[in-house]
Design a protein around this motif. Structure first.
Motif, PDB file in Angstrom:
ATOM      1  N   ARG A  56       0.763  -1.199   0.118  1.00 61.00           N
ATOM      2  CA  ARG A  56       0.150   0.036   0.292  1.00 61.00           C
ATOM      3  C   ARG A  56       0.880   1.315   0.123  1.00 61.00           C
ATOM      4  N   ARG A  59       2.271   1.488  -3.338  1.00 57.10           N
ATOM      5  CA  ARG A  59       1.349   2.081  -4.404  1.00 57.10           C
ATOM      6  C   ARG A  59       1.173   3.746  -4.087  1.00 57.10           C
ATOM      7  N   ASP A  60       0.859   4.369  -2.804  1.00 60.08           N
ATOM      8  CA  ASP A  60       0.598   5.618  -2.649  1.00 60.08           C
ATOM      9  C   ASP A  60       1.904   6.251  -2.970  1.00 60.08           C
ATOM     10  N   ARG A  64       1.938   9.564  -5.925  1.00 57.68           N
ATOM     11  CA  ARG A  64       2.503  10.858  -5.734  1.00 57.68           C
ATOM     12  C   ARG A  64       3.367  11.453  -6.769  1.00 57.68           C
TER      13      ARG A  64
END
Length: 64
Positions: A56, A59-60, A64
């Protein structure tokens, strides 16, 4: 248990019993078993949760 103590005494190991089997109450023994099962399952789930969090976060960061 006696045969284990005899075997270990031959190789120089002394066995000390910390809690006799009969020292637990009828409620305490099953509760110890339940706590052992919970500890086992939580040990299995922590690495899974960690991998999910790593994916996660990656992926985040990519978004960005």
């Amino acid at each position: 248990m006696a045969w284990i103590e005899r075997y270990l005494s031959v190789v120089g190991v002394k066995v000390e019993v910390l809690r006799e089997h009969g020292d637990t109450s009828p409620v305490e023994e099953p509760m110890d078993d339940i706590m052992a099962v919970l500890a086992s399952f939580s040990g299995c789930f922590y690495p899974l949760r960690s991998k999910q969090n790593q994916r996660r976060l990656a992926r985040d960061a990519a978004m960005r």
